[in-house]
Write a protein that holds these residues in place. Structure first.
Motif, PDB file in Angstrom:
ATOM      1  N   UNK A 164      48.882  62.222  57.918  1.00  0.00           N
ATOM      2  CA  UNK A 164      48.438  60.969  57.153  1.00  0.00           C
ATOM      3  C   UNK A 164      48.340  59.620  57.603  1.00  0.00           C
ATOM      4  N   UNK A 165      49.488  59.651  58.553  1.00  0.00           N
ATOM      5  CA  UNK A 165      49.886  58.563  59.459  1.00  0.00           C
ATOM      6  C   UNK A 165      49.226  58.671  60.229  1.00  0.00           C
ATOM      7  N   UNK A 166      49.109  57.100  60.780  1.00  0.00           N
ATOM      8  CA  UNK A 166      48.469  56.295  61.670  1.00  0.00           C
ATOM      9  C   UNK A 166      47.808  56.747  62.952  1.00  0.00           C
ATOM     10  N   UNK A 167      46.836  57.045  63.234  1.00  0.00           N
ATOM     11  CA  UNK A 167      46.451  57.222  64.850  1.00  0.00           C
ATOM     12  C   UNK A 167      46.118  55.905  65.273  1.00  0.00           C
ATOM     13  N   UNK A 168      46.481  55.501  66.283  1.00  0.00           N
ATOM     14  CA  UNK A 168      46.109  54.695  67.109  1.00  0.00           C
ATOM     15  C   UNK A 168      44.708  54.697  67.975  1.00  0.00           C
ATOM     16  N   UNK A 169      43.615  54.604  67.954  1.00  0.00           N
ATOM     17  CA  UNK A 169      42.851  54.261  68.857  1.00  0.00           C
ATOM     18  C   UNK A 169      42.860  53.246  70.119  1.00  0.00           C
ATOM     19  N   UNK A 170      42.934  53.862  70.882  1.00  0.00           N
ATOM     20  CA  UNK A 170      43.423  52.582  71.972  1.00  0.00           C
ATOM     21  C   UNK A 170      42.699  52.485  73.714  1.00  0.00           C
ATOM     22  N   UNK A 171      41.885  51.883  73.980  1.00  0.00           N
ATOM     23  CA  UNK A 171      40.920  51.546  74.656  1.00  0.00           C
ATOM     24  C   UNK A 171      42.265  51.092  75.837  1.00  0.00           C
ATOM     25  N   UNK A 172      41.614  51.028  77.363  1.00  0.00           N
ATOM     26  CA  UNK A 172      42.437  51.333  79.056  1.00  0.00           C
ATOM     27  C   UNK A 172      41.739  49.418  78.473  1.00  0.00           C
ATOM     28  N   UNK A 173      43.527  48.461  78.567  1.00  0.00           N
ATOM     29  CA  UNK A 173      43.629  47.395  79.017  1.00  0.00           C
ATOM     30  C   UNK A 173      43.485  47.093  77.821  1.00  0.00           C
ATOM     31  N   UNK A 174      43.587  47.654  76.898  1.00  0.00           N
ATOM     32  CA  UNK A 174      44.589  46.923  75.292  1.00  0.00           C
ATOM     33  C   UNK A 174      46.012  46.477  75.353  1.00  0.00           C
ATOM     34  N   UNK A 175      46.309  45.285  75.064  1.00  0.00           N
ATOM     35  CA  UNK A 175      47.831  45.047  75.060  1.00  0.00           C
ATOM     36  C   UNK A 175      48.357  46.140  74.152  1.00  0.00           C
ATOM     37  N   UNK A 176      49.704  46.306  74.182  1.00  0.00           N
ATOM     38  CA  UNK A 176      50.155  47.648  73.959  1.00  0.00           C
ATOM     39  C   UNK A 176      52.100  46.926  73.055  1.00  0.00           C
ATOM     40  N   UNK A 177      51.730  45.343  73.131  1.00  0.00           N
ATOM     41  CA  UNK A 177      52.874  44.968  73.012  1.00  0.00           C
ATOM     42  C   UNK A 177      53.628  44.935  71.817  1.00  0.00           C
ATOM     43  N   UNK A 178      52.803  45.928  70.904  1.00  0.00           N
ATOM     44  CA  UNK A 178      52.934  46.162  69.055  1.00  0.00           C
ATOM     45  C   UNK A 178      53.947  47.352  69.057  1.00  0.00           C
ATOM     46  N   UNK A 179      53.718  48.442  70.444  1.00  0.00           N
ATOM     47  CA  UNK A 179      54.385  48.797  69.901  1.00  0.00           C
ATOM     48  C   UNK A 179      56.877  48.667  69.844  1.00  0.00           C
ATOM     49  N   UNK A 180      57.186  49.944  69.155  1.00  0.00           N
ATOM     50  CA  UNK A 180      57.900  49.626  68.699  1.00  0.00           C
ATOM     51  C   UNK A 180      58.943  51.306  69.826  1.00  0.00           C
ATOM     52  N   UNK A 181      60.158  51.845  69.583  1.00  0.00           N
ATOM     53  CA  UNK A 181      60.643  52.025  70.987  1.00  0.00           C
ATOM     54  C   UNK A 181      61.602  53.015  69.740  1.00  0.00           C
ATOM     55  N   UNK A 182      61.198  54.880  70.152  1.00  0.00           N
ATOM     56  CA  UNK A 182      62.414  55.329  68.610  1.00  0.00           C
ATOM     57  C   UNK A 182      63.078  56.476  69.897  1.00  0.00           C
ATOM     58  N   UNK A 183      64.419  56.796  70.455  1.00  0.00           N
ATOM     59  CA  UNK A 183      64.701  57.334  71.685  1.00  0.00           C
ATOM     60  C   UNK A 183      64.450  58.949  71.002  1.00  0.00           C
ATOM     61  N   UNK A 184      64.445  58.938  69.412  1.00  0.00           N
ATOM     62  CA  UNK A 184      64.489  60.841  68.980  1.00  0.00           C
ATOM     63  C   UNK A 184      62.463  61.245  68.415  1.00  0.00           C
ATOM     64  N   UNK A 185      61.810  60.128  68.401  1.00  0.00           N
ATOM     65  CA  UNK A 185      60.559  60.112  68.236  1.00  0.00           C
ATOM     66  C   UNK A 185      59.561  59.387  68.794  1.00  0.00           C
ATOM     67  N   UNK A 186      59.372  59.727  70.283  1.00  0.00           N
ATOM     68  CA  UNK A 186      58.794  58.863  71.391  1.00  0.00           C
ATOM     69  C   UNK A 186      57.006  58.505  70.727  1.00  0.00           C
ATOM     70  N   UNK A 187      56.179  58.190  71.882  1.00  0.00           N
ATOM     71  CA  UNK A 187      54.402  58.374  71.483  1.00  0.00           C
ATOM     72  C   UNK A 187      53.928  59.415  72.784  1.00  0.00           C
ATOM     73  N   UNK A 188      53.163  60.039  72.097  1.00  0.00           N
ATOM     74  CA  UNK A 188      51.421  60.928  72.583  1.00  0.00           C
ATOM     75  C   UNK A 188      50.741  59.783  72.958  1.00  0.00           C
ATOM     76  N   UNK A 189      50.830  59.854  73.980  1.00  0.00           N
ATOM     77  CA  UNK A 189      49.191  59.432  74.511  1.00  0.00           C
ATOM     78  C   UNK A 189      48.363  60.278  74.897  1.00  0.00           C
ATOM     79  N   UNK A 190      47.143  60.889  74.216  1.00  0.00           N
ATOM     80  CA  UNK A 190      46.187  61.821  74.498  1.00  0.00           C
ATOM     81  C   UNK A 190      44.829  61.308  74.107  1.00  0.00           C
ATOM     82  N   UNK A 191      44.237  61.694  75.656  1.00  0.00           N
ATOM     83  CA  UNK A 191      43.051  61.781  75.482  1.00  0.00           C
ATOM     84  C   UNK A 191      41.723  61.693  74.222  1.00  0.00           C
TER      85      UNK A 191
END
Length: 390
Positions: A164-191
């Motif tokens: 139920x939580x957000x999955x962001x669809x990102x295109x190459x070149x999009x700014x990802x400045x909005x990302x916040x980083x949690x050392x316990x819960x990193x992000x997965x980028x997936x095709x």
């Protein structure tokens, strides 16, 4: 194998429709059912299938107290099996030693549960087993963002997150400045791969499937959290799961999300090592309780004609464009009329009558935790990687 003797089972997360359906299936087979939850108005509490209800601490915020409360109930009431429903599965797997040895916790060891739950670790596990994966990368900080080399759109989601939580669809070149980083819960980028999507549910003992359901993603919150359930047969998916759980020697409930590309074939997007909505596709006559006790030889599957839905969820979300996909409003209305709501059941209507009150309780959680309705439903039972020992 023979049928089971009467057992006493404790099922967690009493507010869930999954818990309600499993409680009904267990009770219909003659077993005694105790329910626990951290809120007082979970709908399963009001079901005739429930013999006892206990309010317990919230596992996300008081994990030790939660586990000790369950262990005390197990000891005091002589519970034979604990069946966790949501992400309290991970928390319980860290504290199995406090439970009486005669009680079975229906789950795998913590290392296994965590590797399957963590979306990046799961993809690494598939790669190590030479199973086809979509292109992926872990994103822990700005340096990983700079190193991303996707040449087509990709999904970005937290490694510990749920449907139920957000999955962001990102295109190459999009700014990802909005990302916040949690050392316990990193992000997965997936095709981002297009194709037909399927979800599954399996009950597994020591690497062997005892019950299984596959259902296509038709109506789903944001396209990911299913609202209706139709049973389909997909031999390729079943064979994939059969091999995987055998190699992992997995025990517990487990669901996988798949996408089938018309040219590239089958990919497993992620794994949910816990209950999924597929449990709601079984009927009392299927005797799925035998699967939990490892008593059946033939794999139990739902009837091929099963067509169920979460009625209130369909009314709130199902008609929306991001939930119904390419289907028209007319098709939505047709499908809504043709499916059976999972909340109501002959002879057990109190959960349906109490549903408005139960949702008021969920709304109270939404306000308390400052989250939306879908997130508030499960927020205090989520687990985002924090070890209890820490």
């Amino acid at each position: 194998m023979g049928t089971s003797e009467r057992k006493h089972v404790l099922i967690t997360f009493g507010r869930s429709f999954l818990t309600l359906e499993l409680a009904r299936l267990m009770s219909a087979a003659g077993h005694r059912v105790t329910i626990v939850d951290s809120i007082p108005i979970g709908i399963t509490r009001f079901s005739h299938a429930t013999s006892a209800f206990h309010r317990v601490p919230a596992p996300k915020f008081e994990p030790r107290a939660y586990c000790h409360a369950l262990a005390k109930i197990v000891a005091d009431e002589k519970v034979d099996m604990v069946i966790p429903i949501h992400e309290e599965t991970d928390i319980l797997s860290m504290m199995v030693d406090i439970f009486p040895p005669e009680c079975e916790l229906f789950l795998s060891d913590f290392d296994t549960e965590n590797r399957l739950h963590n979306k990046f670790e799961f993809q690494e596990l598939l790669t190590a087993r030479r199973i086809q994966t979509m292109k992926y990368a872990e994103v822990r900080g700005p340096q990983d963002v700079a190193a991303l080399d996707f040449d087509a759109p990709f999904a970005l989601k937290e490694c510990y997150s749920r449907g139920s939580q957000t999955v962001h669809k990102v295109s190459p070149g999009d700014s990802l400045d909005w990302l916040e980083f949690d050392p316990l819960n990193p992000w997965l980028a997936q095709e981002w791969v297009s194709g037909k999507q399927y979800c599954t549910y399996s009950v597994v003992h020591n690497g062997r499937i005892h019950a299984h359901a596959t259902y296509p993603v038709d109506y789903a919150i944001g396209g990911s959290s299913c609202l209706n359930f139709r049973s389909v047969q997909h031999d390729g998916i079943y064979a994939w799961i059969e091999d995987f759980v055998r190699e992992m020697n997995f025990t517990g409930q487990v669901g996988f999300d798949f996408i089938e590309h018309p040219e590239r074939g089958l990919y497993c997007i992620e794994c949910n090592p816990r209950a999924t909505s597929g449990i709601m596709m079984f009927a009392p006559e299927d005797r799925v309780d035998r699967a939990f006790f490892g008593e059946n030889d033939e794999v139990i599957t739902p009837d091929a004609t099963v067509d169920k839905m979460i009625g209130l969820g369909m009314l709130i979300y199902g008609w929306r464009k991001d939930s119904r996909g390419d289907r028209s409003i007319r098709q939505f209305l047709h499908d809504f009329r043709g499916a059976r709501d999972v909340v109501g059941a002959p002879g057990d209507n109190r959960p349906a009558l109490m549903l408005p009150l139960a949702y008021l309780g969920i709304m109270r959680s939404c306000i308390k935790y400052r989250v939306g309705l879908a997130e508030g439903f499960m927020h205090d039972h989520e687990w985002d990687g924090l070890r209890i020992s820490e």
